[in-house]
Design a protein around this motif. Structure first.
Motif, PDB file in Angstrom:
ATOM      1  N   ASN A  81       0.819  -1.208   0.000  1.00  0.00           N
ATOM      2  CA  ASN A  81       0.000   0.000   0.000  1.00  0.00           C
ATOM      3  C   ASN A  81       0.855   1.260   0.000  1.00  0.00           C
ATOM      4  O   ASN A  81       0.526   2.254  -0.640  1.00  0.00           O
ATOM      5  CB  ASN A  81      -0.943   0.002   1.206  1.00  0.00           C
ATOM      6  N   GLN A  82       1.975   1.223   0.722  1.00  0.00           N
ATOM      7  CA  GLN A  82       2.864   2.380   0.747  1.00  0.00           C
ATOM      8  C   GLN A  82       3.492   2.603  -0.626  1.00  0.00           C
ATOM      9  O   GLN A  82       3.646   3.750  -1.079  1.00  0.00           O
ATOM     10  CB  GLN A  82       3.951   2.183   1.803  1.00  0.00           C
ATOM     11  N   LEU A  83       3.855   1.517  -1.321  1.00  0.00           N
ATOM     12  CA  LEU A  83       4.419   1.637  -2.656  1.00  0.00           C
ATOM     13  C   LEU A  83       3.418   2.266  -3.612  1.00  0.00           C
ATOM     14  O   LEU A  83       3.764   3.091  -4.457  1.00  0.00           O
ATOM     15  CB  LEU A  83       4.851   0.259  -3.171  1.00  0.00           C
ATOM     16  N   LYS A  84       2.175   1.887  -3.475  1.00  0.00           N
ATOM     17  CA  LYS A  84       1.141   2.470  -4.320  1.00  0.00           C
ATOM     18  C   LYS A  84       0.989   3.958  -4.053  1.00  0.00           C
ATOM     19  O   LYS A  84       0.766   4.754  -4.973  1.00  0.00           O
ATOM     20  CB  LYS A  84      -0.194   1.768  -4.104  1.00  0.00           C
ATOM     21  N   ARG A  85       1.115   4.338  -2.793  1.00  0.00           N
ATOM     22  CA  ARG A  85       0.987   5.761  -2.461  1.00  0.00           C
ATOM     23  C   ARG A  85       2.203   6.539  -2.949  1.00  0.00           C
ATOM     24  O   ARG A  85       2.100   7.706  -3.334  1.00  0.00           O
ATOM     25  CB  ARG A  85       0.807   5.938  -0.955  1.00  0.00           C
ATOM     26  N   ASP A  86       3.388   5.888  -2.966  1.00  0.00           N
ATOM     27  CA  ASP A  86       4.602   6.564  -3.421  1.00  0.00           C
ATOM     28  C   ASP A  86       4.603   6.749  -4.937  1.00  0.00           C
ATOM     29  O   ASP A  86       5.167   7.716  -5.444  1.00  0.00           O
ATOM     30  CB  ASP A  86       5.845   5.761  -3.014  1.00  0.00           C
ATOM     31  N   ALA A  87       4.012   5.816  -5.652  1.00  0.00           N
ATOM     32  CA  ALA A  87       4.002   5.902  -7.105  1.00  0.00           C
ATOM     33  C   ALA A  87       3.166   7.095  -7.543  1.00  0.00           C
ATOM     34  O   ALA A  87       2.104   7.358  -7.000  1.00  0.00           O
ATOM     35  CB  ALA A  87       3.451   4.613  -7.710  1.00  0.00           C
ATOM     36  N   ASP A  88       3.657   7.823  -8.538  1.00  0.00           N
ATOM     37  CA  ASP A  88       2.909   8.964  -9.061  1.00  0.00           C
ATOM     38  C   ASP A  88       1.709   8.439  -9.819  1.00  0.00           C
ATOM     39  O   ASP A  88       1.860   7.807 -10.863  1.00  0.00           O
ATOM     40  CB  ASP A  88       3.809   9.786  -9.985  1.00  0.00           C
ATOM     41  N   PRO A  89       0.487   8.658  -9.331  1.00  0.00           N
ATOM     42  CA  PRO A  89      -0.685   8.075  -9.999  1.00  0.00           C
ATOM     43  C   PRO A  89      -0.908   8.613 -11.401  1.00  0.00           C
ATOM     44  O   PRO A  89      -1.544   7.964 -12.215  1.00  0.00           O
ATOM     45  CB  PRO A  89      -1.843   8.457  -9.059  1.00  0.00           C
ATOM     46  N   GLN A  90      -0.358   9.795 -11.687  1.00  0.00           N
ATOM     47  CA  GLN A  90      -0.526  10.338 -13.024  1.00  0.00           C
ATOM     48  C   GLN A  90       0.090   9.420 -14.064  1.00  0.00           C
ATOM     49  O   GLN A  90      -0.386   9.319 -15.191  1.00  0.00           O
ATOM     50  CB  GLN A  90       0.124  11.718 -13.105  1.00  0.00           C
ATOM     51  N   PHE A  91       1.183   8.735 -13.701  1.00  0.00           N
ATOM     52  CA  PHE A  91       1.880   7.879 -14.640  1.00  0.00           C
ATOM     53  C   PHE A  91       1.665   6.395 -14.365  1.00  0.00           C
ATOM     54  O   PHE A  91       2.130   5.566 -15.122  1.00  0.00           O
ATOM     55  CB  PHE A  91       3.384   8.181 -14.611  1.00  0.00           C
ATOM     56  N   SER A  92       0.976   6.062 -13.282  1.00  0.00           N
ATOM     57  CA  SER A  92       0.842   4.652 -12.942  1.00  0.00           C
ATOM     58  C   SER A  92      -0.567   4.114 -13.137  1.00  0.00           C
ATOM     59  O   SER A  92      -0.745   2.912 -13.308  1.00  0.00           O
ATOM     60  CB  SER A  92       1.272   4.419 -11.480  1.00  0.00           C
ATOM     61  N   ARG A  93      -1.591   4.962 -13.112  1.00  0.00           N
ATOM     62  CA  ARG A  93      -2.957   4.472 -13.249  1.00  0.00           C
ATOM     63  C   ARG A  93      -3.307   4.186 -14.702  1.00  0.00           C
ATOM     64  O   ARG A  93      -2.970   4.936 -15.603  1.00  0.00           O
ATOM     65  CB  ARG A  93      -3.940   5.493 -12.691  1.00  0.00           C
ATOM     66  N   PHE A  94      -4.028   3.099 -14.898  1.00  0.00           N
ATOM     67  CA  PHE A  94      -4.491   2.751 -16.241  1.00  0.00           C
ATOM     68  C   PHE A  94      -5.526   3.758 -16.726  1.00  0.00           C
ATOM     69  O   PHE A  94      -5.487   4.189 -17.883  1.00  0.00           O
ATOM     70  CB  PHE A  94      -5.097   1.339 -16.232  1.00  0.00           C
ATOM     71  N   ALA A  95      -6.475   4.135 -15.880  1.00  0.00           N
ATOM     72  CA  ALA A  95      -7.555   5.041 -16.269  1.00  0.00           C
ATOM     73  C   ALA A  95      -7.713   6.128 -15.217  1.00  0.00           C
ATOM     74  O   ALA A  95      -7.580   5.880 -14.012  1.00  0.00           O
ATOM     75  CB  ALA A  95      -8.864   4.281 -16.441  1.00  0.00           C
ATOM     76  N   ASP A  96      -8.011   7.342 -15.687  1.00  0.00           N
ATOM     77  CA  ASP A  96      -8.259   8.455 -14.783  1.00  0.00           C
ATOM     78  C   ASP A  96      -9.734   8.559 -14.396  1.00  0.00           C
ATOM     79  O   ASP A  96     -10.063   8.862 -13.253  1.00  0.00           O
ATOM     80  CB  ASP A  96      -7.817   9.776 -15.423  1.00  0.00           C
ATOM     81  N   TYR A  97     -10.626   8.333 -15.381  1.00  0.00           N
ATOM     82  CA  TYR A  97     -12.058   8.494 -15.146  1.00  0.00           C
ATOM     83  C   TYR A  97     -12.847   7.364 -15.800  1.00  0.00           C
ATOM     84  O   TYR A  97     -12.447   6.827 -16.839  1.00  0.00           O
ATOM     85  CB  TYR A  97     -12.567   9.814 -15.735  1.00  0.00           C
ATOM     86  N   PHE A  98     -13.975   7.053 -15.187  1.00  0.00           N
ATOM     87  CA  PHE A  98     -15.043   6.280 -15.813  1.00  0.00           C
ATOM     88  C   PHE A  98     -16.244   7.214 -15.900  1.00  0.00           C
ATOM     89  O   PHE A  98     -16.662   7.785 -14.887  1.00  0.00           O
ATOM     90  CB  PHE A  98     -15.383   5.030 -15.005  1.00  0.00           C
TER      91      PHE A  98
END
Length: 820
Positions: A81-98
């Motif tokens: 969970n900490q690694l997920k929080r450290d990762a920049d979600p702008q570059f790590s998430r597959f999708a921003d919106y549904f």
């Protein structure tokens, strides 16, 4: 189109962001793999017990998989969970919106003012205003939600009504927008129709229908239609066949009878993403719609699938792969596993998830080369089709083939009605128009326009368009790869090739014959190279024993489908073998396998027989076996076809990159490097000459200068040279420039450092390395995402239409999300 602003997180330098991401990815990957190994061992020990359990529901199975694959240690779970929080979600998430877009029952029917004057149309043919009904999450800092822009592109034809007499099958399309920093943002939309049960809406459409019929019977509408047809806005700059006419109702489909007909309205579900993983998005949206519970039964909630794609599915890091799980085709089935991979930076071509095979199936090889020439010379390019996804595939594919160059101008492969005024801009563009829309504005001079009707396989070229260098041999190499992968297309659109040259006649064939050696000369010049090509492309069989081609009494031509990277001048070799083998056999009285040495290869550039039944009785057993295997080609699943499309993409894109490498292998010798500081050069670079164009052109073959002289003036080439100069000051040069320079070094290593100008055509030989990298990522998964599991304590049993989802669980990421 909507613009996406940069967030405060993007104020970091790209280098810092990439370094942070690499550190997070490395730690996450190691932890994931260790958990995967331990869990797989425990799973194998308990497999006999689990296999003996029968009758368990799909939901139970999914929950069990989630429990088995999740980390067992609370400490490891916390670190994940900490690694997920450290990762920049702008570059790590597959999708921003549904996003869900459609008819807002609270506001009712509103005419779409951007669709123009459509009162001359039946109410069922008019566009109404659609609105975003819901989007999850509410907002992300790096990609502010633009309600109007997303809704406009998710439903590019506006809100439409249909009856049971229409085709109301769901249709998928992609779209792209360009951010202020030049980067693209991608959207994927599934448009479907739902039955209207609201009496007010049905009554409103019925009233509009009655008014329309009354006007039509009084002659008012007829006069209006006549005026539109005769005096309507037809731009002289548009092609002659591209005219605007009134959409008069032609059949009973345009009428709605409230007492007999069911009324349906359009709705869309969409994903807004940073990376163009088109196949995964399409599979997710289509199957999510299929998993809508229309009656009580097994399965998990829609919210669970959406939460998984928004918060639990990561983008693969460069050079890595990740296994994700998407909704199944039926609610009771398990989730579908799919591997996403991402090419490594600076060593492989950038990601292209759209299938290039469809580009060549839609247009044909020659049309693609002509379109590429227009884009390279920065003409105005207008695409037209009745299918939005075709517009997107052609636009994305042709711009990806420009590598290492990047299209810097207006790019709108799907141009909504609200943005038709963009066609009036006197600048280069690549735009796509739906065939049913009314484009009433001028789009520039017809002399500078490249118009492509995708559905009709027709292209209208700008005046005085120069020929692409080595065009015929370039086409021959592409055709050989398409045939190797058995890409279905209209071969009538392809030129008839012999010795690698076009048999249509004309300047291009003359140019090729003046600069390229034929098969015999190539063999004399390089016997070793010819033997390698001979072994790669064809298998020679001799019923009387072995020997060289010139010694064989008969030659059997069998296309070899083993490897895409070693395809060379297939027609040239075929002609040589035919003359050396088939003709001698004919002179000896034996004849060729099909009775004529010309018939066997003239209809296809790689020697595939077009009329199998006519030659089966005369073919040797080995050839009949080959044709039998070809006829028994296995049918690939959608996921398998996706992986195959990525292989085809790699083979074709390497051919195009190879062309640019050969055309500009000496470009850096003509770069004029500045003698001032970086800041001073940046402020004056518009007035400085950065490339010695005249010297470069003087070293090129005369028949190539017409194209090259115009391309050297393009913004794309100027940007490449600017990046080359900036590399003097930048510690990490542009990745695309790095890859381009790396390929040039490999070419020089083969031909010598003193290589100045390549006068002959050399095919691509480097696709094998990148293909091996892809296969390795496909077989060795770096990270696996936990399959979707139920996140709602209580879910509705069934729905009559696609519902609004629970905001409470979709507007923020839970801390308990798991990776494996």
């Amino acid at each position: 189109m909507y613009n996406l602003e940069q967030s405060s997180n993007e104020q970091k330098t790209d280098k810092q962001i990439m370094t942070a991401r690499e550190n997070v990815a490395s730690r996450l990957s190691k932890l994931m793999l260790s958990n995967s190994n331990s869990n797989s061992n425990s799973n194998s020990n308990g497999s006999s017990n689990s296999n003996s359990i029968n009758g368990s529901s799909a939901a139970t199975t999914a929950a069990t998989m989630s429990m088995v694959q999740s980390p067992t240690s609370p400490g490891e779970q916390s670190e994940l969970n900490q690694l997920k929080r450290d990762a920049d979600p702008q570059f790590s998430r597959f999708a921003d919106y549904f996003v869900i877009c459609g008819l807002d029952l609270d506001t009712g029917l509103e005419p779409d003012r951007f669709a123009g004057d459509n009162l001359h149309c039946s109410p069922l043919d008019r566009a109404y205003k659609s609105k975003p009904l819901a989007h999850y999450p509410e907002n992300v800092p790096w990609n502010p939600f633009d309600a109007h822009g997303i809704c406009m592109l998710s439903l590019p034809q506006g809100l439409r009504f249909r009856t049971q007499k229409h085709n109301i099958e769901p249709k998928f399309h992609s779209f792209a927008t360009t951010r202020e920093d030049g980067k693209r943002c991608y959207g994927f939309s599934l448009v479907f129709y739902e039955e209207i049960r609201n009496r007010n809406i049905c009554g409103a459409i019925h009233t509009l229908q009655s008014m329309f019929i009354t006007e039509l019977s009084n002659g008012q509408q007829t006069h209006s239609l006549s005026r539109i047809k005769q005096d309507g806005p037809v731009s002289r700059s548009l092609p002659r066949h591209f005219k605007v006419a009134g959409q008069a109702p032609q059949s009973a489909q345009s009428y709605y009878d409230i007492s007999k007909d069911k009324l349906y309205v359009a709705k869309s579900i969409s994903l807004i993403c940073q990376a163009p993983y088109a196949f995964a998005a399409e599979l997710f949206l289509k199957n999510l719609y299929r998993c809508l519970p229309r009656q009580p039964g097994a399965g998990i909630s829609l919210e669970s699938y959406v939460y998984n794609i928004l918060y639990e599915v990561m983008l693969p890091q460069p050079g890595k792969s990740i296994r994700i799980y998407l909704p199944p085709t039926e609610p009771h089935l398990p989730a579908i596993a799919l591997i996403l991979q991402r090419p490594a930076l600076a060593t492989e071509l950038p990601l292209l998830d759209f299938p290039l095979r469809l580009l060549f199936s839609y247009l044909g090889v020659e049309c693609v080369i002509q379109l590429l020439t227009c884009v390279l010379l920065e003409s105005q390019v207008l695409l037209r089709s009745t299918d939005y996804q075709r517009l997107m595939i052609v636009g994305e594919s042709i711009t990806s083939l420009l590598f290492p160059f990047i299209w810097p101008h207006v790019y709108a492969p799907i141009l909504p009605a609200a943005l038709h005024h963009f066609l009036d801009a006197p600048v280069p563009f690549v735009m796509g128009l739906h065939a049913g829309c009314e484009a009433a504005h001028k789009i520039g001079s017809e002399a500078a326009l490249c118009f492509v009707d995708i559905d009709k396989k027709h292209i209208q070229l700008p005046e005085e368009l120069p020929v692409f260098p080595h065009k015929m041999d370039f086409m021959a190499e592409i055709i050989s790869v398409l045939d190797k992968f058995e890409i279905e297309r209209d071969r009538a659109q392809e030129p008839s090739l012999k010795n690698g040259y076009s048999m249509r006649g004309g300047a291009d064939a003359m140019i090729s014959s003046c600069t390229l050696p034929n098969g015999v000369q190539a063999a004399r010049r390089s016997k070793e190279r010819f033997q390698q090509l001979q072994e790669t492309v064809y298998t020679l069989s001799n019923s009387g024993g072995g020997g060289s081609p010139s010694q064989m009494p008969g030659v059997d031509y069998q296309p070899l489908v083993a490897h895409p990277s070693k395809i060379d001048h297939v027609p040239r070799i075929a002609d040589f073998l035919r003359r050396k083998g088939g003709m001698r056999a004919a002179q000896a009285g034996g004849g060729s396998p099909v009775g004529s040495p010309t018939l066997s290869l003239s209809s296809s550039p790689v020697g595939i027989y077009q009329d199998v039944d006519a030659v089966d009785s005369t073919l040797p057993p080995s050839r009949m076996g080959s044709l039998s295997r070809r006829a028994e080609k296995p049918i690939l699943s959608a996921v398998e076809q996706y992986y195959q499309d990525l292989r085809i993409n790699n083979s074709l894109r390497e051919i195009f990159l190879n062309r640019f490498v050969h055309m500009f292998h000496a470009y850096e010798y003509f770069v004029i490097y500045p003698n001032q500081a970086k800041d001073e050069w940046l402020s004056n670079r518009e007035t400085l000459q950065n490339f010695d164009k005249s010297s470069f052109l003087s070293d090129q073959p005369e028949h190539h200068r017409a194209f090259l002289s115009r391309f050297l003036e393009s913004q794309m080439f100027a940007t490449l040279i600017d990046n080359k100069i900036l590399a003097m000051w930048e510690p990490q040069p542009d990745e695309q420039l790095q890859l381009f320079d790396q390929r040039i070094k490999l070419l020089r290593r083969r031909h010598g450092e003193n290589m100045i100008c390549a006068t002959s055509y050399e095919p691509c030989v480097l696709s094998q390395d990148s293909q091996q990298c892809f296969e390795k990522r496909l077989n060795c998964i770096d990270i696996e995402v936990t399959p979707p599991s139920e996140i709602l304590s209580n879910r509705a049993a069934y729905f009559r239409s696609f519902p609004l989802l629970e905001k409470g669980v979709l507007n923020q990421e839970c801390a308990s999300s798991n990776y494996n």
